[in-house]
Design an enzyme around this catalytic site. Structure first.
Site, PDB file in Angstrom:
ATOM      1  N   ASN A  15       0.873  -1.180   0.000  1.00 32.50           N
ATOM      2  CA  ASN A  15       0.000   0.000   0.000  1.00 32.50           C
ATOM      3  C   ASN A  15       0.909   1.228   0.000  1.00 32.50           C
ATOM      4  OD1 ASN A  15      -1.803   2.040   0.457  1.00 32.50           O
ATOM      5  ND2 ASN A  15      -2.399   1.360   2.509  1.00 32.50           N
ATOM      6  N   LYS A  17       0.095   4.259  -0.273  1.00 31.13           N
ATOM      7  CA  LYS A  17      -0.548   5.444   0.332  1.00 31.13           C
ATOM      8  C   LYS A  17      -0.312   6.662  -0.577  1.00 31.13           C
ATOM      9  CE  LYS A  17      -0.140   3.215   4.794  1.00 31.13           C
ATOM     10  NZ  LYS A  17      -0.030   3.331   6.236  1.00 31.13           N
ATOM     11  N   HIS A 101      -9.451   1.190   5.107  1.00 34.98           N
ATOM     12  CA  HIS A 101      -8.165   1.380   5.801  1.00 34.98           C
ATOM     13  C   HIS A 101      -8.369   2.341   6.973  1.00 34.98           C
ATOM     14  CE1 HIS A 101      -4.055   2.529   6.609  1.00 34.98           C
ATOM     15  NE2 HIS A 101      -3.689   1.434   5.959  1.00 34.98           N
ATOM     16  N   GLU A 103      -6.724   4.747   8.009  1.00 26.32           N
ATOM     17  CA  GLU A 103      -6.497   6.172   7.681  1.00 26.32           C
ATOM     18  C   GLU A 103      -7.730   6.771   7.017  1.00 26.32           C
ATOM     19  OE1 GLU A 103      -2.853   5.453   5.603  1.00 26.32           O
ATOM     20  OE2 GLU A 103      -1.898   4.948   7.510  1.00 26.32           O
ATOM     21  N   GLU A 171      -5.117  -4.671  10.891  1.00 30.85           N
ATOM     22  CA  GLU A 171      -4.087  -3.649  11.047  1.00 30.85           C
ATOM     23  C   GLU A 171      -4.327  -2.889  12.353  1.00 30.85           C
ATOM     24  OE1 GLU A 171      -2.162  -2.553   7.005  1.00 30.85           O
ATOM     25  OE2 GLU A 171      -3.778  -1.149   7.413  1.00 30.85           O
ATOM     26  N   GLY A 177       2.847   2.543  10.820  1.00 27.93           N
ATOM     27  CA  GLY A 177       3.801   3.637  10.623  1.00 27.93           C
ATOM     28  C   GLY A 177       4.534   4.045  11.889  1.00 27.93           C
ATOM     29  N   SER A 215       3.754  -1.906  10.452  1.00 28.89           N
ATOM     30  CA  SER A 215       5.211  -1.964  10.620  1.00 28.89           C
ATOM     31  C   SER A 215       5.818  -3.328  10.273  1.00 28.89           C
ATOM     32  CB  SER A 215       5.606  -1.531  12.040  1.00 28.89           C
ATOM     33  OG  SER A 215       5.205  -0.187  12.272  1.00 28.89           O
TER      34      SER A 215
END
Ligand code: 13P
Length: 256
Positions: A15, A17, A101, A103, A171, A177, A215
């Site tokens: 991904n 992003k 996701h 985010e 996730e 991240g 991560s």
């Protein structure tokens, strides 16, 4: 869990992003394709930003790497400024799409209801949805992880039966991240819960691939993939470095 003859080919998804210029995207895709041709034990998908889907589709033609998008809209067309439909994604060569996701949930108001609508649209359009779910640090520290995952699962998949066409990605938000990976045991615990939730919905529960994301790096991939219910990865930061992404794919390949 007995895995015996289960056909669950591992999957590694990159991904990207909101990263890469046009040149960087093409260079990254080219570097990923180099030497990867020989890997057939693992499915590989890359999800660049929308604007690079078309040029990257050309770069990966005739390789085993597939194209995915990072989002879609649940309507076929119309007055939805800035949105992209499932049909557009198909036309440009996508086979996969990431849905829900964290985010998107956190910054763009994505809800379990919109995830559910997008999921159904992806299936109608014959795109393989990668449905993401995961808990925040607060939820984990308050021992609400299992309740939250169960709730997300039930809402995201409400009225849904095509589980053989779906990929699920766990996730944990606190691991995205941050460099803080869930331990293999922590991840397996939630993957095991997801397997159980799937078992309540479908006889084919054992064949659904459940990816871990948060991560993932070359150094932790082998430990995580050794868990019985971790069937691949959704990789963010490390998928932007061809060397690291390929090292993760190599760590995964060879698992039943
Ligand atoms: P990182 O691998 O950068 O933690 O991102 C994970 C992720 O969000 C993939 O979708």
């Amino acid at each position: 869990m007995a895995q015996g003859n289960i056909k669950r080919k591992p999957l590694v998804v990159g991904n990207w992003k909101m990263n890469t210029t046009a040149d960087e995207a093409i260079e990254l895709a080219r570097s990923i394709t180099t030497d990867i041709g020989a890997i057939i034990e693992t499915d590989i998908v890359i999800c660049p930003p929308f604007v690079w889907l078309s040029p990257i589709a050309s770069v990966i033609t005739n390789t085993s790497i597939k194209l995915g998008a990072q989002n879609l809209h649940w309507e076929d067309k119309g007055a939805y400024t800035g949105e992209i439909s499932a049909r557009m994604l198909k036309d440009v060569g996508c086979e996969y799409v990431i849905i829900g996701h964290s985010e998107r949930r956190q910054y763009f108001g994505e809800t379990d209801q919109s995830v559910n609508q997008k999921l159904k649209k992806a299936i109608d359009a014959e795109l393989t949805p990668i449905v993401c779910l995961g808990e925040s640090l607060q939820d984990r520290e308050a021992n609400r992880t299992n309740a939250l995952i169960t709730n997300q699962f039930n809402n995201d998949f409400e009225g849904f039966t095509d589980f053989e066409k779906v990929i699920i990605a766990y996730e944990p938000i606190w691991a995205i991240g941050t460099g803080k990976t869930a331990t293999a045991e922590q991840a397996q615990e939630v993957h095991g819960l997801l397997r159980e939730l799937l078992r309540q919905k479908t006889d084919g529960y054992n064949e659904v691939r459940i990816l871990y994301g948060g991560s993932v790096k070359p150094k932790n991939a082998a430990d995580l993939i050794a868990q019985p219910d971790i069937n691949g990865f959704l990789v963010g930061g490390a998928s932007l470095k061809a060397k690291d992404f390929k090292a993760i794919i190599k760590a995964v390949s060879g698992k039943d």
